[in-house]
Design an enzyme around this catalytic site. Structure first.
Site, PDB file in Angstrom:
ATOM      1  N   CYS A  84       0.821  -1.220   0.000  1.00 59.13           N
ATOM      2  CA  CYS A  84       0.000   0.000   0.000  1.00 59.13           C
ATOM      3  C   CYS A  84       0.851   1.265   0.000  1.00 59.13           C
ATOM      4  CB  CYS A  84      -0.943  -0.003   1.202  1.00 59.13           C
ATOM      5  SG  CYS A  84      -0.113  -0.153   2.799  1.00 59.13           S
ATOM      6  N   HIS A  86      -2.053   0.813   7.095  1.00 58.76           N
ATOM      7  CA  HIS A  86      -2.346   0.998   5.669  1.00 58.76           C
ATOM      8  C   HIS A  86      -1.931   2.403   5.238  1.00 58.76           C
ATOM      9  CE1 HIS A  86      -4.212  -0.053   1.935  1.00 58.76           C
ATOM     10  NE2 HIS A  86      -5.254   0.743   2.040  1.00 58.76           N
ATOM     11  N   ASN A 110      -8.228   4.641  -2.535  1.00 55.00           N
ATOM     12  CA  ASN A 110      -7.637   3.423  -1.983  1.00 55.00           C
ATOM     13  C   ASN A 110      -6.950   2.645  -3.107  1.00 55.00           C
ATOM     14  OD1 ASN A 110      -6.933   1.495  -0.110  1.00 55.00           O
ATOM     15  ND2 ASN A 110      -9.012   1.009   0.519  1.00 55.00           N
TER      16      ASN A 110
END
Length: 438
Positions: A70, A362, A383
């Site tokens: 991520c 994250h 995202n």
């Protein structure tokens, strides 16, 4: 003081539970649908909207799939927004596999450095054990991605596409971790025996083997490629034989990572202090991980200012809390677990960090914010979980969630106060690998 549970106590607990008939109703709902579904707060749907007073021109989302990349996706997403804005090519994407390849090699080298530096420590010491525990993993921080981009450049996604092992890093990470741990025992023994010449040859052999493993799992990176794309006006562009670094410097030359600072909000640490995480640095002699700890209002103000100037914001957060993957809601009142269980589960941000409840799990990208008379209502979030999650991959986050579960934002230093600019260039207090910010 030790306490042993008695039969009488357990009988009292049961009697107390059964005294309230509502407990059985709640229990049936929780046991049938799960505690999250049973505590879901439907009011959130009417309180969060998809309209923002400040919003970047966004494009298709990326998908990290079953990987811990991520931090790399969020960094490359920020860069692709810059590329898309500058060259009118908003659907252009960079290869995450390319920088992932180099991360494996560089991170292995740093692992060997740390293992040799700690060779005089016991194998079960906290330092050595932590290094071994994280061998082969692929989580990371913003500066780790910046270090890779600065050293190796970037390539378009078509120049080095995703493979099975980048989409799902589990198998490769396990194999690489096993190899690194085995190598650690050899290097520690050589260091303890003072065999410096042999260490150099052995390390080189080990790194060559890591390269071989990574090339087999991911594929070798291209040395040159042809840049080919069609912009938003349908105009065709082609430039042949670019190296990854030439591409970076020619097309993204305006991005200087030295101009960016990671602001963190960690109330369990002293404010107005610059912290380092040397155990997570991934490229030897390159950009270090540095976090400037400040109160939350500075993260908010700097993020809004950067968004209003048309630039996306990388942010580190604890996405595992109060999140609905399907709808893309991030709201502190999304799951009313206190009401479901009838107990107080609330903790301060500082206490969550101290106890390990809170973590930076994250990284995502801020691409919009909604303000009403100077008050922040909600944020638009890009995202990297594909377009089947949220609203075509985009999430909406209320400001309370931002305050509670966002720990880091990456902003240009021009949005800092004069004092913060000085602190960002000042001495670093290094934190251990087991610190709450690591």
């Amino acid at each position: 003081m030790a306490h042993e549970l008695t039969v009488q106590e357990l009988e009292k607990f049961s009697a107390d539970f059964n005294k309230n008939p509502k407990n059985k109703v709640v229990a049936r709902a929780a046991q049938r649908s799960g505690v999250l579904e049973a505590s879901y707060n439907d009011r959130v749907q009417s309180e969060l909207t998809r309209v923002f007073s400040t919003e970047l021109d966004t494009d298709n989302v990326t998908n990290q799939k079953h990987s811990g990349r991520c931090w790399l996706f969020a960094t490359l997403n920020v860069l692709r927004h810059e590329f898309g804005k500058k060259y009118k090519a908003k659907d252009f994407t960079f290869s995450q596999a390319y920088n992932f390849f180099w991360d494996k090699i560089e991170r292995a080298n740093m692992f060997y450095n740390r293992i040799l530096d700690s060779a005089d420590m016991p194998l079960d010491s906290r330092q050595v054990k932590t290094d071994l525990d994280f061998a082969g993993t692929d989580g990371g921080q913003f500066q780790m991605a910046a270090a890779l981009v600065e050293k190796y450049g970037v390539v378009p996604s078509y120049a080095m596409p995703e493979t099975f092992n980048t989409n799902d890093t589990t198998g490769f990470a396990t194999a690489l971790g096993d190899k690194l741990k085995k190598d650690a025992l050899v290097l520690r023994k050589l260091k303890q025996e003072g065999k410096d010449d042999e260490i150099k040859k052995t390390r080189e052999k080990f790194l060559s083997e890591v390269y071989q493993m990574t090339a087999i799992a991911v594929g070798e990176p291209p040395k040159k490629f042809d840049l080919e794309y069609r912009d938003d006006d349908k105009k065709y562009h082609l430039e042949k034989d670019l190296t990854p670094l030439e591409f970076l410097h020619k097309y993204l030359g305006g991005v200087d990572f030295d101009d960016y600072v990671v602001l963190t909000n960690a109330p369990d640490h002293e404010y107005d202090k610059l912290y380092g995480l040397p155990a997570e640095d991934n490229v030897s002699g390159s950009i270090r991980i540095k976090l400037l700890n400040v109160p939350m209002e500075y993260l908010t103000a700097a993020s809004i200012a950067q968004l209003k100037d048309g630039e996306a914001v990388w942010f580190g957060n604890d996405v595992l809390r109060q999140m609905d993957r399907k709808t893309g809601y991030l709201d502190t009142n999304l799951y009313k677990l206190d009401d479901l269980f009838g107990v107080d589960l609330k903790m301060s941000k500082a206490d969550r960090l101290k106890t390990g409840v809170g973590e930076v799990s994250h990284a995502m990208t801020l691409v919009g914010v909604d303000e009403d008379n100077g008050e922040v209502r909600q944020w638009k979030v890009e995202n990297s979980w594909g377009d089947k999650s949220g609203a075509k991959g985009y999430y909406v986050m209320n400001n309370e969630w931002f305050n509670d579960y966002v720990y880091e934002v990456v902003v240009h230093k021009k949005y800092l106060t004069d004092k913060q600019k000085e602190l960002a260039e000042g001495p670093i207090t290094d934190l251990p690998a087991w610190d709450s910010l690591a």
